[in-house]
Design a protein around this motif. Structure first.
Motif, PDB file in Angstrom:
ATOM      1  N   ILE A 343       0.923  -1.131  -0.566  1.00  0.00           N
ATOM      2  CA  ILE A 343       0.527  -0.071   0.114  1.00  0.00           C
ATOM      3  C   ILE A 343       0.892   1.331   0.351  1.00  0.00           C
ATOM      4  O   ILE A 343       1.775   1.320   0.480  1.00  0.00           O
ATOM      5  CB  ILE A 343      -0.776   0.010   1.162  1.00  0.00           C
ATOM      6  CG1 ILE A 343      -2.392  -1.258   1.396  1.00  0.00           C
ATOM      7  CG2 ILE A 343      -2.154   1.555   0.925  1.00  0.00           C
ATOM      8  CD1 ILE A 343      -3.143  -0.848  -0.391  1.00  0.00           C
ATOM      9  N   LYS A 344       0.669   2.347  -0.701  1.00  0.00           N
ATOM     10  CA  LYS A 344       1.307   3.321  -0.800  1.00  0.00           C
ATOM     11  C   LYS A 344       0.258   4.046  -0.319  1.00  0.00           C
ATOM     12  O   LYS A 344       0.671   5.051   0.788  1.00  0.00           O
ATOM     13  CB  LYS A 344       1.278   3.976  -2.802  1.00  0.00           C
ATOM     14  CG  LYS A 344       2.601   3.569  -2.754  1.00  0.00           C
ATOM     15  CD  LYS A 344       2.472   3.890  -4.510  1.00  0.00           C
ATOM     16  CE  LYS A 344       3.584   3.650  -5.278  1.00  0.00           C
ATOM     17  NZ  LYS A 344       3.640   4.430  -6.621  1.00  0.00           N
ATOM     18  N   PHE A 345      -1.037   4.736  -0.265  1.00  0.00           N
ATOM     19  CA  PHE A 345      -1.620   5.538   0.544  1.00  0.00           C
ATOM     20  C   PHE A 345      -2.888   4.885   0.146  1.00  0.00           C
ATOM     21  O   PHE A 345      -3.699   3.900  -0.485  1.00  0.00           O
ATOM     22  CB  PHE A 345      -1.943   6.622   0.014  1.00  0.00           C
ATOM     23  CG  PHE A 345      -2.306   7.276  -1.316  1.00  0.00           C
ATOM     24  CD1 PHE A 345      -3.842   7.425  -2.049  1.00  0.00           C
ATOM     25  CD2 PHE A 345      -1.015   7.360  -2.146  1.00  0.00           C
ATOM     26  CE1 PHE A 345      -3.737   7.601  -2.998  1.00  0.00           C
ATOM     27  CE2 PHE A 345      -1.862   7.051  -3.760  1.00  0.00           C
ATOM     28  CZ  PHE A 345      -2.795   7.115  -3.916  1.00  0.00           C
ATOM     29  N   MET A 346      -4.157   4.855   0.934  1.00  0.00           N
ATOM     30  CA  MET A 346      -5.293   4.360   1.071  1.00  0.00           C
ATOM     31  C   MET A 346      -6.983   5.563   1.278  1.00  0.00           C
ATOM     32  O   MET A 346      -6.616   6.512   2.088  1.00  0.00           O
ATOM     33  CB  MET A 346      -5.985   3.368   2.258  1.00  0.00           C
ATOM     34  CG  MET A 346      -4.762   2.271   1.291  1.00  0.00           C
ATOM     35  SD  MET A 346      -5.256   1.130   2.672  1.00  0.00           S
ATOM     36  CE  MET A 346      -6.736   0.424   2.524  1.00  0.00           C
ATOM     37  N   GLY A 365       2.735   2.330   8.712  1.00  0.00           N
ATOM     38  CA  GLY A 365       3.454   3.081   7.533  1.00  0.00           C
ATOM     39  C   GLY A 365       1.987   2.763   6.881  1.00  0.00           C
ATOM     40  O   GLY A 365       2.223   2.307   5.460  1.00  0.00           O
ATOM     41  N   ILE A 366       0.357   3.144   7.125  1.00  0.00           N
ATOM     42  CA  ILE A 366      -0.285   2.734   5.936  1.00  0.00           C
ATOM     43  C   ILE A 366      -1.039   4.028   6.072  1.00  0.00           C
ATOM     44  O   ILE A 366      -1.655   4.533   7.137  1.00  0.00           O
ATOM     45  CB  ILE A 366      -1.527   1.783   6.451  1.00  0.00           C
ATOM     46  CG1 ILE A 366      -1.026   0.597   6.277  1.00  0.00           C
ATOM     47  CG2 ILE A 366      -2.747   1.792   5.527  1.00  0.00           C
ATOM     48  CD1 ILE A 366      -0.316  -0.207   4.835  1.00  0.00           C
ATOM     49  N   ASN A 367      -0.773   4.649   4.749  1.00  0.00           N
ATOM     50  CA  ASN A 367      -1.227   6.618   4.860  1.00  0.00           C
ATOM     51  C   ASN A 367      -2.503   6.390   4.360  1.00  0.00           C
ATOM     52  O   ASN A 367      -2.998   7.262   2.790  1.00  0.00           O
ATOM     53  CB  ASN A 367      -0.167   7.090   3.568  1.00  0.00           C
ATOM     54  CG  ASN A 367      -0.456   8.740   3.077  1.00  0.00           C
ATOM     55  OD1 ASN A 367      -1.195   9.499   3.865  1.00  0.00           O
ATOM     56  ND2 ASN A 367      -0.217   8.773   2.653  1.00  0.00           N
ATOM     57  N   VAL A 368      -3.134   6.542   5.460  1.00  0.00           N
ATOM     58  CA  VAL A 368      -4.538   6.460   5.323  1.00  0.00           C
ATOM     59  C   VAL A 368      -5.661   7.992   4.599  1.00  0.00           C
ATOM     60  O   VAL A 368      -4.726   8.730   5.250  1.00  0.00           O
ATOM     61  CB  VAL A 368      -5.835   5.762   6.417  1.00  0.00           C
ATOM     62  CG1 VAL A 368      -7.139   6.444   6.624  1.00  0.00           C
ATOM     63  CG2 VAL A 368      -5.019   4.155   6.591  1.00  0.00           C
TER      64      VAL A 368
END
Length: 605
Positions: A343-346, A365-368
Motif C-alpha cells: 500500500i502507498k496510500f488509501m 505505515g499505512i498512509n490513510v
C-alpha cells in the motif's frame, strides 16, 4: 493540461493509444486473476458503443447500469460516454420498486443488469417502465422470452448494424458541459434525487487529485466499494486517468483474500473497513501473552513517533531510525501484510474516521487519506495532507474548492466540482444553494488556523432531547461503533428524556466471550439475554463513551439479534441508517427502554 484534456473520454482514449498491451483491468475468474489490456479495453468499449448506437441511443440519452462491480460495469459506462450518453447507476441491492423509480425518473432507455438477481428485479417492474427498450444481461444466460431482454454477446453483435462514422463524429464532439452521469442519492429519508454531474465536474476532480496525490502509471487499485456510488466511480476514473490497473472484486466478503492476492498499491475504503481491521488486531493483541502485548505497544509507539516525523517533514533521530527498523521488522510490516504489503496510500471516505484509528494506521505505515465530500460535489472537497494534518479533522481543501461557514455553522461549498443540480427538481436545487451559489452540505463545521476543516455536527440529523439538549447521533455512534464488539448502533434521543441505543453486537466476538465465560445457550436470543453478556456490553459501552458529555451518553441499550439491512429498508445503499424505518420497526423495544425512566435506577437493558 487544458480542462478539455481532462475530459475523461479523451483521457481514456489517450491511455489506450499510449499503453496498448499494458494491463488496464484485472478480474477474478475460476480462481485466478485475469488481465485485460488497454488495447482490448478499447476494442470492447468501441464494440459496445456501436451496439448502443445501433439500438438508437442518442446524444444525452440515459443508459442504466444495475449491477455489482465487474469489468463490464466500466465497459458499459465508458461505451455510454463514448456516445455522449448519460450513465445512470442503480445499486445492485435495490428493490424492484427502487429500480423502477430511477428507470422512470431518469428516462432510461437501455438497462445493463449484472446478474440474475438484477435481471429478475428489472423484469418484475419492466411493464411499469414505458421508456425502457432493452435489458442487457452482462453475466449469465437469458432464460426469459421477454423480447426486450438479451445477453451481452447478442447485444454486442448488434454493433455490425451501426455506422462507425457516427460514433467517430460523437467522439470528436466531446463537450465539457455534457451531462456525464445522474447519480441518485439514497437519502436517509424521502425520495431519491438524481444528482446531475457533467464532464467539467469530473475534470476538476482529476486535475485536483493530480495536485494532491502520487498515483503512478501501473499502480494497482482494488475496486470493491460499489461503482454505483460516486466515491468508487470517481476513483476508478482517476486510476484509469493515471494509467493504473483497476482490479474488480464482486464478492465483498473476499476482500481479505483479494488484498493478499492482488497486493494493491491503493484502495478506496470506508471507515468501517478500518474499524474492523483495527478491532480485529486489538482483540488478537488482548489475547496474546504479556511479552507480545508489550512488544506490540512499544512498536506502535515507535511507529507513531516516526509518523509524526513524516508529517512534520523533519528527520528522525539516529536512535529512532534504529528502533523503527526493529519495530518494523518484528511487528509493523506484519500488520501491513494484512493489506497486501504494497500500500502507498488509501483514500477513505463516506463517513468520519475515528482519530485514534487514523493515527494507528499511520503508525504502522499505512498512509490513510481521509476525505470529505458528497455526491453533489463529485466526491472530494477536502482530504488529509501527506504533511502535517490534524487527525480529528477532515483535512484541507482540494484545489478549486471554496468553503465558507454559513448560518448555524453550516459548511458551504462552491467550485467546479459542485453539481449542476437535481434532475427535474429546479425548486429542490434552488433550496440547496445559497443566493451566491454555495451548496449547502447539511454539515456544521469550522476551520482551525492551519486550514484544517472539522465537522462539528450533522445539521440535518441533530436530535433534541425533551430537556432541550441537542444530540449529534453520528458522534455517539462513531464513538461506540468503532469497537470490535459492536457491529451496528442506532441512537435514539429525539424528544426523549435521555439517550438510548439499539445495538447489533458482533456475534463472532460475543460468542468468543461466551466460550471464555463458559456460557451455554441454544440460540442468539438466549445469548443476548444472558446477564454476564449484558454486563460485558454495558462495561464496554461505558468505556467507549466516557469522553462524551453526560447528556450525550447512552443510558440504556437493547441488543438486537439481527443486523440492520438494505433488504429490510433499514439502511441506504451507502450503509447509512434510515432512522425513520428503524424507529417504526423497533418501536416496542424503544418504548420499553423508556417505560420506567422516571425512576432513579441504574441503567437497565
Amino acid at each position: 493540461m487544458s480542462q478539455l484534456e481532462y475530459h475523461i473520454v479523451h483521457r481514456i482514449r489517450q491511455q489506450i493509444k499510449r499503453l496498448g498491451q499494458h494491463t488496464a483491468l484485472r478480474y477474478p475468474q475460476d480462481g485466478q486473476w485475469r488481465d485485460i489490456s488497454w488495447h482490448a479495453l478499447g476494442e470492447q468499449v468501441h464494440q459496445l458503443a456501436l451496439a448502443l448506437l445501433a439500438q438508437g441511443v442518442g446524444v444525452q440519452d440515459k443508459i442504466g447500469i444495475f449491477s455489482p462491480n465487474m469489468v463490464r460495469w466500466t465497459i458499459a459506462d465508458l461505451a455510454t460516454l463514448y456516445l455522449r450518453g448519460v450513465t445512470v447507476p442503480i445499486y445492485p441491492t435495490s428493490t424492484p420498486q427502487q429500480a423502477a423509480y430511477i428507470i422512470n425518473n431518469a428516462d432510461i432507455r437501455v438497462l445493463f443488469v449484472g446478474e440474475k438477481a438484477q435481471l429478475e428485479a428489472a423484469l418484475a417492474v419492466a411493464a411499469e417502465c414505458p421508456l425502457l427498450e432493452r435489458i442487457v444481461l452482462m453475466e449469465g444466460h437469458c432464460d426469459t422470452e421477454d423480447p426486450r431482454v438479451c445477453d451481452y454477446a447478442a447485444f454486442e453483435a448488434m454493433s455490425k448494424q451501426a455506422d462507425p462514422d457516427e460514433l467517430a463524429a460523437r467522439l470528436d464532439d466531446c463537450r465539457m458541459d455534457d451531462l456525464l452521469t445522474l447519480i441518485y442519492t439514497s437519502g436517509t429519508t424521502g425520495t431519491p434525487k438524481g444528482v446531475m454531474l457533467d464532464y467539467a465536474n469530473f475534470a476538476a476532480q482529476l486535475e485536483g487529485h493530480d495536485q494532491r496525490l502520487a498515483l503512478s502509471e501501473g499502480d494497482v487499485s482494488l475496486c470493491f466499494l460499489p461503482l454505483s456510488h460516486v466515491f468508487e466511480r470517481a476513483w476508478t476514473f482517476y486510476v484509469l486517468h493515471r494509467g493504473g490497473v483497476n482490479c474488480y472484486l464482486t464478492d465483498t466478503n473476499a476482500v481479505r483474500e483479494a488484498l493478499v492476492e492482488v497486493r494493491p498499491n491503493v484502495m478506496s475504503a470506508v471507515p468501517r473497513v478500518y474499524e474492523k481491521i483495527y478491532g480485529a488486531v486489538q482483540t488478537k493483541v488482548a489475547k496474546a501473552p504479556i511479552h507480545r502485548r508489550a512488544l506490540f505497544h512499544a512498536a506502535i509507539a515507535i511507529g507513531s513517533r516516526m509518523a509524526a516525523c513524516r508529517q512534520q517533514k523533519r528527520s528522525p533521530s539516529a536512535l529512532l531510525n534504529v528502533a523503527h527498523k526493529a519495530a518494523d521488522k518484528l511487528v509493523l510490516s506484519k500488520l501491513r501484510d494484512v493489506l497486501g504489503g504494497q500500500i502507498k496510500f488509501m483514500p477513505c471516505g463516506g463517513a468520519k474516521l475515528d482519530a485514534g484509528i487514523g493515527r494507528f494506521f499511520h503508525a504502522i505505515g499505512i498512509n490513510v487519506k481521509l476525505g470529505y465530500g458528497m455526491t453533489e460535489t463529485t466526491a472530494t472537497i477536502s482530504c488529509w495532507d501527506d504533511g502535517a494534518f490534524h487527525a480529528d479533522s477532515i483535512g484541507t481543501l482540494m484545489p478549486g474548492a471554496e468553503v465558507i461557514i454559513g448560518e448555524k455553522n453550516e459548511i458551504l461549498v462552491r467550485g467546479p466540482m459542485v453539481m449542476r443540480g437535481y434532475y427535474k427538481l429546479p425548486e429542490e436545487t434552488a433550496a440547496n444553494f445559497t443566493e451566491d451559489g454555495f451548496l449547502k452540505t447539511g454539515d456544521a463545521g469550522a476551520f482551525d488556523a492551519q486550514g484544517n476543516l472539522f465537522i462539528t455536527d450533522r445539521i440535518k440529523e441533530l436530535m433534541k432531547t425533551s430537556g432541550g439538549k441537542y444530540i449529534a447521533p453520528q458522534v455517539i455512534e462513531g464513538a461506540i461503533g468503532k469497537d470490535n464488539l459492536i457491529e451496528q448502533i442506532a441512537v435514539v434521543a429525539d424528544a426523549r428524556k435521555f439517550v438510548s441505543a439499539l445495538v447489533v453486537p458482533c456475534f463472532e466476538t460475543l460468542e468468543g466471550y461466551a466460550r471464555e465465560l463458559n456460557i451455554k445457550y441454544h440460540n442468539r436470543l438466549e445469548l443476548l439475554k444472558n446477564s454476564q453478556i449484558l454486563a460485558v456490553v454495558e462495561k464496554r459501552i461505558a468505556e467507549l463513551q466516557k469522553d462524551l458529555a453526560k447528556f450525550e451518553q447512552v443510558k440504556k441499550f437493547t441488543l438486537l439479534p439481527k443486523a440492520f439491512s438494505m433488504d429490510e429498508g433499514e439502511l441506504t445503499p451507502t450503509q447509512k441508517l434510515r432512522r425513520k424505518v428503524i424507529l417504526e420497526r423497533y418501536h416496542k423495544q424503544i418504548e420499553a427502554m423508556y417505560k420506567d425512566s422516571h425512576r432513579k435506577e441504574p441503567p437497565q437493558h
